[in-house]
Structures are given as structure tokens and as C-alpha cells.
Design a protein around this motif. Structure first.
Motif, short mmCIF file in Angstrom:
data_model
loop_
_atom_site.label_atom_id
_atom_site.label_comp_id
_atom_site.label_asym_id
_atom_site.label_seq_id
_atom_site.Cartn_x
_atom_site.Cartn_y
_atom_site.Cartn_z
N LEU A 267 50.07 22.51 32.76
CA LEU A 267 51.02 23.53 32.33
C LEU A 267 52.45 23.06 32.55
O LEU A 267 53.29 23.16 31.66
N PHE A 268 52.72 22.51 33.71
CA PHE A 268 54.07 22.06 34.00
C PHE A 268 54.45 20.80 33.22
O PHE A 268 55.61 20.55 32.95
N LYS A 269 53.45 20.00 32.89
CA LYS A 269 53.76 18.79 32.14
C LYS A 269 53.82 19.02 30.65
O LYS A 269 54.32 18.19 29.91
N SER A 270 53.24 20.12 30.20
CA SER A 270 53.15 20.35 28.76
C SER A 270 54.47 20.87 28.24
O SER A 270 55.46 20.89 28.94
N LYS A 271 54.44 21.36 27.03
CA LYS A 271 55.69 21.69 26.36
C LYS A 271 56.55 22.70 27.08
O LYS A 271 57.75 22.73 26.88
N VAL A 272 55.96 23.57 27.89
CA VAL A 272 56.82 24.54 28.57
C VAL A 272 57.92 23.85 29.35
O VAL A 272 58.98 24.40 29.55
#
Ligand code: GDP
Ligand code: MG
Length: 296
Positions: free
Chosen positions: A44-49
Motif C-alpha cells: 500500500l505504501f509503495k503503490s501509487k498512493v
């Protein structure tokens, strides 16, 4: 009767105030150990967010989670700041006896309500009460392909009364498309049969339009997710994925898994609603109960 007074200017004011105040959003991951909870937090933290925002020394190495552990990042997009906190939890199932394995989770959730309540009933209140309440609990189901297990039923029944639950099928890469489809259907049946109310709860749909939108989400639950902490090159692009002998499973590719659907629901389409349900329903229930206890 009235001339134009320009009431809609209030929208700009609300917008400005919200931007100034910033957003706080808290997610918790729950489920048996080994299902990929910590990995998904990482994803989640590494993805586009967060790809564009500053995520300096984010803990890369995933080791066994032994206690409740919060990770926060401030995400900024177009001048809007959001402090996203994910509470990682140690899984249950490591003990021979899993009775009361939900206690630490339930305790943490209630403690945040209690903190908020104490701030609220203070004579000298802060202008804005810091919000550490859990707005959403992602519940991880093992990709067994069978049905809900008694422990999941029991756990979600309890959790559903105090927090909004979004169930997910963990490590969905281990199921075939058909298995995934059938498993999802059976889980939805089991949730209904057992009276487990997951988010978005039907009774809080505000109008027919929202009902149609939410029905579509309800029909696609639980999201079959895949997590990773690695990036790979695919056609010259860096993608988050899991490399297998047969190819790369791209976690943000909706053709591969439903991680992006989960993220969109949480961060994009339903963030404010999750906050509202937390405040108006779950926190309210807690508040009424507590105030009744102290003024019998
Ligand atoms: P936790 O105990 O729920 O926090 O699980 P971890 O995140 O520590 O992951 C446990 C193991 O499962 C690690 O070896 C991960 O690499 C692996 N894993 C995590 N997510 C996935 C997934 O989506 N698919 C597969 N196949 N393995 C995963
Ligand atoms: Mg963990």
C-alpha cells in the motif's frame, strides 16, 4: 422571491478549511499470521498512493509481527495532505488455543474511542481532536477455496459491531480464476448466513444512487488481493509484483488481482464515508454505552 445571495461560496470555504486542516485516516490489518498482512501494508505504501510523496526510510524488511505496530506517512497530492496510518497486528493462530485471540484488537479499537471521548468531554477542548480511531479494518481470509472458518466467523462477528470491516482474500495468486470466483461467492453467502455486516453496510446507504454504487461493491467482495514488497521491470516500466516461474503477477494490475480495487475503495471513493460511519455509528455506539455506564 429572493435574489441571488451566493450560498454556494460556502463550498470553497469548506474546501479551503479541509485542505488546511488536513486529513487523517487510519486502517488496521487483521487476520491469521502468515497471510501477508505486513506485506500488504508495505504494498500500500509503495503503490501509487505514495509513489510521489516522500517515503524516506520505510522499513523494507518484513519480519514477523509480534505486536501492534503503527506506520504513518503523510501523502500529498495537489496540495491536499493526508496522514495515512496503518496499524499492523500480529496474527492469531500461533497458539494452540485461539480463544480470545481478538482481545488485543478489540482493546486497541476501544482504546482509541475512549481517547476521543475523553478529549470530547473535556471542559477545555482542543479545537480539533486528534483522531486515532480505526476507520477501517481489513480482515484477511486464507485462500482455502472452501468456506469461512469458524474462527473467521467468530472474529468478524465481534469486530463488525465496533468497526467497519473490509474482508479480503489473502494471497489470491494461489487460486485459479474459477476457484477465486466461487470462493468469493461462498464467502458472501457465509457472511449473510452468519449475520456479519461488512462495509459498506446496507443500512447506511444514504440514497438510491449510493445504494446502486455500493451494491456493486458488495457484489464484488471480498477483494482477492496479492501483496509484494518487490518491484520488477515489465516492458520497461517498474511495477510492483511477484515473480513466479510462469511470469510476473502485477499487484496493481486489475487484470491480475483486486489490490487496486481495495486501494481505490479505501483511499479514493469511500474515505470520507468510512470516517463518517466510524464517527456516526461505531463511535456513537461506544459513546452512548460509556456515558450510560458512568451515569446510571
Ligand atoms: P503476516 O504474518 O500476515 O504479516 O504475513 P507476512 O506479510 O509476514 O507474509 C508471510 C509470507 O507470505 C511471506 O513469505 C510473504 O512473502 C508471503 N506473501 C505475502 N503476500 C503474499 C501474496 O499475496 N501471495 C503469496 N503467494 N505470498 C505472499
Ligand atoms: Mg505481520
Amino acid at each position: 422571491l429572493f435574489g441571488y445571495v451566493g450560498i454556494e461560496a460556502v463550498l470553497d470555504q469548506m474546501r479551503r478549511k479541509t485542505i488546511k486542516a488536513g486529513l487523517e485516516f487510519n486502517i488496521m490489518v487483521v487476520g491469521q499470521s502468515g497471510l501477508g498482512k505486513s506485506t500488504l501494508v508495505n504494498t500500500l505504501f509503495k503503490s501509487k498512493v505514495s509513489r510521489k510523496s516522500c517515503t524516506p526510510n520505510y522499513e523494507e524488511k518484513i519480519s514477523k509481527t509480534v505486536k501492534l505496530h503503527s506506520v504513518s506517512h503523510v501523502i500529498e497530492e495537489k496540495g491536499v495532505k493526508m496522514k495515512l496510518t496503518v496499524i499492523d497486528t500480529p496474527g492469531f493462530g500461533d497458539q494452540i488455543n485461539n480463544d480470545n485471540c481478538w482481545d488485543p484488537i478489540v482493546k486497541h479499537i476501544n482504546e482509541q474511542y475512549e481517547k476521543y471521548l475523553r478529549e470530547e468531554i473535556n471542559i477545555n477542548r482542543k479545537r480539533r481532536i486528534p483522531d486515532s480511531r480505526v476507520h477501517c479494518c481489513i480482515y484477511f481470509l486464507p485462500a482455502t477455496g472452501h468456506r469461512l472458518r469458524p474462527i473467521d466467523v467468530e472474529f468478524m462477528k465481534r469486530l463488525g459491531k465496533i468497526v467497519s470491516i473490509v474482508p479480503v482474500i489473502a494471497k489470491a495468486d494461489t487460486l485459479t480464476i474459477e476457484e477465486r470466483h466461487e470462493f468469493k461467492e461462498r464467502i458472501r453467502e457465509d457472511l449473510t448466513v452468519n449475520g456479519i455486516d461488512v462495509y459498506p453496510q446496507r443500512e447506511y446507504d444514504e440514497d438510491p444512487e449510493e445504494r446502486v454504487l455500493n451494491d456493486r461493491i458488495r457484489e464484488s467482495l471480498p477483494f482477492a488481493v496479492v501483496g509484494t514488497d518487490k518491484e520488477h521491470q515489465v516492458n520497461g516500466n517498474k511495477v510492483l509484483g511477484r515473480k513466479t516461474k510462469w511470469g510476473i503477477i502485477e499487484v496493481e494490475n486489475v487484470a491480475h488481482c483486486e489490490f487496486a480495487n481495495l486501494r481505490d475503495l479505501l483511499i479514493r471513493s469511500h474515505l470520507q464515508d468510512l470516517k463518517d460511519v466510524t464517527h456516526d455509528v461505531h463511535y456513537e455506539t461506544y459513546r452512548v454505552r460509556r456515558l450510560n455506564e458512568s451515569n446510571p
